[in-house]
Design a protein around this motif. Structure first.
Motif, PDB file in Angstrom:
ATOM      1  N   LYS A   1      14.389  -9.423   0.353  1.00 26.47           N
ATOM      2  CA  LYS A   1      13.130  -8.951   0.154  1.00 26.47           C
ATOM      3  C   LYS A   1      12.562  -7.633   0.755  1.00 26.47           C
ATOM      4  O   LYS A   1      11.998  -6.775   0.162  1.00 26.47           O
ATOM      5  CB  LYS A   1      12.263 -10.058   0.471  1.00 26.47           C
ATOM      6  CG  LYS A   1      12.309 -11.153  -0.299  1.00 26.47           C
ATOM      7  CD  LYS A   1      11.906 -11.198  -1.917  1.00 26.47           C
ATOM      8  CE  LYS A   1      10.537 -11.192  -1.958  1.00 26.47           C
ATOM      9  NZ  LYS A   1       9.915 -11.050  -3.272  1.00 26.47           N
TER      10      LYS A   1
ATOM     11  N   GLU B   1      14.190  -4.888  -1.175  1.00 26.46           N
ATOM     12  CA  GLU B   1      13.605  -4.589  -2.505  1.00 26.46           C
ATOM     13  C   GLU B   1      12.219  -3.945  -2.320  1.00 26.46           C
ATOM     14  O   GLU B   1      11.785  -2.933  -2.962  1.00 26.46           O
ATOM     15  CB  GLU B   1      13.273  -5.903  -2.891  1.00 26.46           C
ATOM     16  CG  GLU B   1      12.677  -6.155  -4.414  1.00 26.46           C
ATOM     17  CD  GLU B   1      12.476  -7.310  -4.911  1.00 26.46           C
ATOM     18  OE1 GLU B   1      11.704  -7.246  -5.801  1.00 26.46           O
ATOM     19  OE2 GLU B   1      12.888  -8.283  -4.477  1.00 26.46           O
ATOM     20  N   GLU B   2      11.405  -4.217  -0.995  1.00 21.25           N
ATOM     21  CA  GLU B   2      10.189  -3.492  -0.935  1.00 21.25           C
ATOM     22  C   GLU B   2      10.458  -2.081  -0.503  1.00 21.25           C
ATOM     23  O   GLU B   2       9.908  -1.258  -0.927  1.00 21.25           O
ATOM     24  CB  GLU B   2       9.551  -4.257   0.045  1.00 21.25           C
ATOM     25  CG  GLU B   2       8.917  -5.481  -0.076  1.00 21.25           C
ATOM     26  CD  GLU B   2       7.926  -5.549  -1.375  1.00 21.25           C
ATOM     27  OE1 GLU B   2       7.150  -4.574  -1.244  1.00 21.25           O
ATOM     28  OE2 GLU B   2       8.019  -6.574  -2.189  1.00 21.25           O
ATOM     29  N   GLN B   3      11.739  -2.134   0.276  1.00 21.07           N
ATOM     30  CA  GLN B   3      11.917  -0.822   0.680  1.00 21.07           C
ATOM     31  C   GLN B   3      12.085   0.089  -0.451  1.00 21.07           C
ATOM     32  O   GLN B   3      11.716   1.416  -0.436  1.00 21.07           O
ATOM     33  CB  GLN B   3      13.253  -0.720   1.530  1.00 21.07           C
ATOM     34  CG  GLN B   3      13.512   0.569   2.275  1.00 21.07           C
ATOM     35  CD  GLN B   3      14.762   0.731   3.232  1.00 21.07           C
ATOM     36  OE1 GLN B   3      15.132  -0.491   3.252  1.00 21.07           O
ATOM     37  NE2 GLN B   3      15.399   1.623   3.499  1.00 21.07           N
ATOM     38  N   MET B   4      13.015  -0.290  -1.466  1.00 18.60           N
ATOM     39  CA  MET B   4      13.534   0.491  -2.550  1.00 18.60           C
ATOM     40  C   MET B   4      12.249   0.755  -3.498  1.00 18.60           C
ATOM     41  O   MET B   4      11.926   1.962  -3.986  1.00 18.60           O
ATOM     42  CB  MET B   4      14.300  -0.427  -3.298  1.00 18.60           C
ATOM     43  CG  MET B   4      15.826  -0.454  -2.632  1.00 18.60           C
ATOM     44  SD  MET B   4      16.457   1.076  -2.113  1.00 18.60           S
ATOM     45  CE  MET B   4      16.691   2.096  -3.686  1.00 18.60           C
ATOM     46  N   LYS B   5      11.392  -0.174  -3.429  1.00 19.61           N
ATOM     47  CA  LYS B   5       9.911   0.126  -4.262  1.00 19.61           C
ATOM     48  C   LYS B   5       9.270   1.019  -3.572  1.00 19.61           C
ATOM     49  O   LYS B   5       8.579   2.018  -4.292  1.00 19.61           O
ATOM     50  CB  LYS B   5       9.230  -1.242  -4.330  1.00 19.61           C
ATOM     51  CG  LYS B   5       9.705  -2.356  -5.168  1.00 19.61           C
ATOM     52  CD  LYS B   5       8.696  -3.472  -5.227  1.00 19.61           C
ATOM     53  CE  LYS B   5       9.446  -4.551  -6.168  1.00 19.61           C
ATOM     54  NZ  LYS B   5       8.666  -5.840  -5.971  1.00 19.61           N
ATOM     55  N   ARG B   6       9.337   1.081  -2.223  1.00 21.02           N
ATOM     56  CA  ARG B   6       8.409   2.132  -1.365  1.00 21.02           C
ATOM     57  C   ARG B   6       9.149   3.559  -1.694  1.00 21.02           C
ATOM     58  O   ARG B   6       8.383   4.409  -1.758  1.00 21.02           O
ATOM     59  CB  ARG B   6       8.627   1.644   0.222  1.00 21.02           C
ATOM     60  CG  ARG B   6       7.551   2.710   0.968  1.00 21.02           C
ATOM     61  CD  ARG B   6       7.706   2.057   2.427  1.00 21.02           C
ATOM     62  NE  ARG B   6       7.555   0.814   2.593  1.00 21.02           N
ATOM     63  CZ  ARG B   6       6.733   0.031   2.692  1.00 21.02           C
ATOM     64  NH1 ARG B   6       5.430   0.503   2.757  1.00 21.02           N
ATOM     65  NH2 ARG B   6       6.725  -1.208   2.801  1.00 21.02           N
TER      66      ARG B   6
ATOM     67  N   ASP C   1      10.874   4.513  -4.073  1.00 23.88           N
ATOM     68  CA  ASP C   1      10.474   5.052  -5.434  1.00 23.88           C
ATOM     69  C   ASP C   1       9.279   5.486  -5.660  1.00 23.88           C
ATOM     70  O   ASP C   1       8.800   6.338  -6.155  1.00 23.88           O
ATOM     71  CB  ASP C   1      10.658   3.904  -6.694  1.00 23.88           C
ATOM     72  CG  ASP C   1      12.176   3.566  -6.714  1.00 23.88           C
ATOM     73  OD1 ASP C   1      13.220   4.357  -6.178  1.00 23.88           O
ATOM     74  OD2 ASP C   1      12.473   2.542  -7.321  1.00 23.88           O
ATOM     75  N   LYS C   2       8.312   4.696  -5.061  1.00 23.50           N
ATOM     76  CA  LYS C   2       6.819   4.909  -5.085  1.00 23.50           C
ATOM     77  C   LYS C   2       6.427   6.270  -4.397  1.00 23.50           C
ATOM     78  O   LYS C   2       5.671   7.154  -4.843  1.00 23.50           O
ATOM     79  CB  LYS C   2       6.030   3.825  -4.598  1.00 23.50           C
ATOM     80  CG  LYS C   2       4.297   4.098  -4.421  1.00 23.50           C
ATOM     81  CD  LYS C   2       3.712   2.884  -4.000  1.00 23.50           C
ATOM     82  CE  LYS C   2       2.151   3.267  -3.969  1.00 23.50           C
ATOM     83  NZ  LYS C   2       1.342   1.949  -3.516  1.00 23.50           N
TER      84      LYS C   2
ATOM     85  N   LYS D   1       2.380  -2.120   4.475  1.00 22.93           N
ATOM     86  CA  LYS D   1       1.962  -0.803   3.578  1.00 22.93           C
ATOM     87  C   LYS D   1       1.584   0.470   4.581  1.00 22.93           C
ATOM     88  O   LYS D   1       1.298   1.462   3.812  1.00 22.93           O
ATOM     89  CB  LYS D   1       0.378  -0.948   3.139  1.00 22.93           C
ATOM     90  CG  LYS D   1       0.694  -2.429   2.003  1.00 22.93           C
ATOM     91  CD  LYS D   1      -0.672  -2.684   1.536  1.00 22.93           C
ATOM     92  CE  LYS D   1      -0.787  -3.841   0.343  1.00 22.93           C
ATOM     93  NZ  LYS D   1      -2.148  -4.187  -0.060  1.00 22.93           N
TER      94      LYS D   1
ATOM     95  N   GLU E   1       3.145   3.794   3.422  1.00 30.64           N
ATOM     96  CA  GLU E   1       2.702   4.218   2.092  1.00 30.64           C
ATOM     97  C   GLU E   1       1.864   5.238   2.506  1.00 30.64           C
ATOM     98  O   GLU E   1       0.816   5.465   3.072  1.00 30.64           O
ATOM     99  CB  GLU E   1       2.203   3.100   1.340  1.00 30.64           C
ATOM    100  CG  GLU E   1       2.943   2.147   0.807  1.00 30.64           C
ATOM    101  CD  GLU E   1       2.164   1.169  -0.008  1.00 30.64           C
ATOM    102  OE1 GLU E   1       1.296   1.261  -0.388  1.00 30.64           O
ATOM    103  OE2 GLU E   1       3.031  -0.151  -0.289  1.00 30.64           O
TER     104      GLU E   1
END
Length: 571
Positions: free
Chosen positions: A325, A328-333, A335-336, A521, A524
């Motif tokens: 998880k 996954e959050e890191q990859m989303k981060r 990409d974002k 967050k 971000e």
């Protein structure tokens, strides 16, 4: 008669049990015979087949004594088969003596040879049974022969016997002896065979049980079983490690007490047909373990049935997917942040050019026009906000397109000292904030860009100071480790430090701490909890650390403070 122990199937314990059973049976038969004789004598005032009653009682007493000697001797016996064989031979002579004292041919006790034959078949199987039958026939025949020729007179007086009757009695008992030997040995051999099969099946069952238990215990996934009421009755070692509980601690605990969020899933599982395979379904739940740490679990539920196919419970197989998880959050981060970076870079260039023109025009107007005080104040505000906007755009560009990293061998202690010297003159720092350096001040060298790392230190120290408006302490620690892995998995990390030298820089504050939801967050872009913040400081820190092939971990507890730990490759 083979007296060597059969190591495959006749254990010492079993032979000991057989010998003790033989002695117990002898005691029972002797006691029964003595009791019947005594009762018959007292009640009828007659002898029970035994005219020489005094000699008979003495004879039984001697054999009681012999049996007691057997019991005393048994603890010193090493070869129980030979010990049993000797007892059986003595029993045959005892029975022969019993027949002599009770009338020889007229005695009713030749039938007691059968007990010895059966005992021999139990201990020595077929060979023992036929040996006992042969010995019984030989001894009884020899007794009849002596009585026929009147060499002995069991009843105390001479008697003339018909040879045909003597022969008939011998043949009759011999047939009985061998028939009993055949039947008892057949049964004993069959029992022996069945016992071997049972032992082998038990061994196979134990091996299979051990094999299955080892498979279950060696699974890399947690496994637990529950009954129809939802009570936990088993879990493997991996489940204990994930849940931080032992099998005994969770025995008969409801699964809903452990995973309260899966009640609906369990109700759905109970409605399924246990005999149908169905579609494989995977679920996720959040668990707070025994140590108070929240972990994500991925699990599946399968029916547990008995051999007849009746549902008796369910099996839960689960894994700790917290790391996945986080990744996954890191990859989303990533990409974002990449998408925002591209957008920010384009917008920054488009805004910066007209902003420079605007700032220059305002400055020219200010120098050429005659302005009153209010107009000058408004123009200063416009220039100041223009500079603030330009600074924001600079941070944008630094985040979106960091300058090229010029790495060289640097001493981290010196970089930290220079950053602290600059911060000492910042208005954010005052007497209400104390700075404490931990560990030694020996040089710690690494290949890095000193300016960029100074920017990282600056941002982290500024955040620490701003988190302690009422004062507090900032703790700084630098250390170098060789060839070992960081003590905990780092957050937002793609680096592997196994077998390498690395340095750890920790900056801790005693401020208000960061809640869990905000902690996810803080890296971000544009996310900030400050009224005047841009939300790019930690994003830039993360970007610079990432460009140095390092990683960063955040630990925080609300009301106690936060710790930012950097892990960078050493020189």
């Amino acid at each position: 008669m083979d007296s060597q122990p059969d190591l495959s199937f006749e254990s010492r314990e079993k032979m000991t049990k057989n010998v003790k059973g033989l002695m117990l049976s002898r005691i029972i038969i002797l006691t029964l015979l003595l009791t019947i004789t005594f009762i018959f004598q007292v009640s009828k005032e007659q002898y029970f087949f035994i005219p020489m009653i005094n000699h008979f009682y003495s004879f039984l007493g001697v054999f009681y004594l012999v049996t007691i000697l057997y019991a005393i001797r048994i603890r010193r016996v090493k070869d129980f088969r030979r010990f049993a064989f000797v007892q059986i031979i003595i029993d045959h002579f005892f029975i022969t003596g019993l027949i002599y004292f009770t009338g020889g041919k007229e005695s009713f006790f030749p039938i007691t040879y059968i007990f010895s034959i059966i005992g021999s078949s139990i201990i020595f199987y077929k060979r023992g049974a036929f040996f006992s039958a042969s010995l019984s026939t030989l001894l009884y025949g020899f007794l009849l022969l002596l009585q026929f020729y009147q060499w002995i007179n069991p009843l105390g007086q001479r008697a003339v016997y018909d040879a045909s009757k003597i022969f008939y009695s011998l043949v009759l008992y011999m047939a009985a002896f061998y028939i009993v030997a055949f039947l008892s040995s057949t049964i004993s051999e069959e029992l022996k065979k069945k016992r071997k099969e049972l032992i082998q099946k038990q061994v196979d069952y134990d091996q299979l049980e051990t094999y299955n238990r080892n498979i279950v215990q060696s699974l890399d996934s947690g496994l637990l079983t529950i009954d129809l009421s939802g009570k936990i009755n088993f879990m493997n070692r991996t489940a204990e490690r994930i849940l931080k509980r032992t099998n005994d601690q969770l025995q008969n605990i409801s699964i809903l007490d452990l995973f309260p969020e899966i009640e609906g899933i369990m109700q759905e599982a109970k409605k399924r047909d246990p005999t149908s395979s169905g579609d494989y379904q995977r679920y996720q739940t959040l668990l707070t373990n025994y140590n108070g740490k929240e972990i994500y679990l991925g699990f599946s539920v399968s029916p547990l049935t008995d051999p007849s196919g009746v549902l008796i419970g369910h099996t839960l197989i689960f894994q700790d997917i917290t790391k996945f998880k986080e990744m996954e959050e890191q990859m989303k981060r990533f990409d974002k942040m990449a998408a925002i970076g591209l957008l920010a870079a384009g917008m920054a260039h488009e805004i910066r050019n007209p902003l420079a023109s605007l700032s220059g025009s305002i400055q020219m107007l200010g120098s050429e026009l005659q302005l009153d005080e209010n107009q000058k104040q408004l123009m200063e505000i416009a220039l100041r906000e223009t500079e603030r906007l330009n600074s924001l755009i600079t941070d944008f560009l630094l985040f979106a397109h960091p300058p090229q990293t010029n790495r060289r061998s640097c001493d981290l202690q010196i970089i930290m000292d220079e950053t602290l010297e600059l911060l000492a003159h910042s208005p954010v720092f005052g007497d209400h904030i104390r700075i404490r350096r931990q560990g030694s001040h020996e040089p710690i060298r690494a290949l890095l860009d000193p300016d960029q790392l100074k920017q990282v230190f600056w941002n982290l120290l500024m955040n620490a100071a701003q988190a302690m408006l009422d004062g507090g302490e900032i703790s700084i620690a630098l250390e170098k480790r060789n060839g070992t892995r960081p003590e905990k998995r780092t957050l937002f990390s793609t680096s592997d430090f196994t077998g390498k030298e690395w340095v750890k820089i920790s900056i801790s504050d005693s401020g208000s701490g960061i809640p869990q939801k905000e902690r996810e967050k803080i890296f971000e872009p544009f996310y900030t909890t400050k009224e005047t913040g841009t939300g790019l400081g930690l994003s830039i820190v993360h970007k610079i650390v990432e460009n140095h092939n390092g990683s960063i971990r955040v630990e925080s507890e609300v009301g106690k403070g936060s710790t930012f730990s950097l892990f960078l490759p050493a020189e």
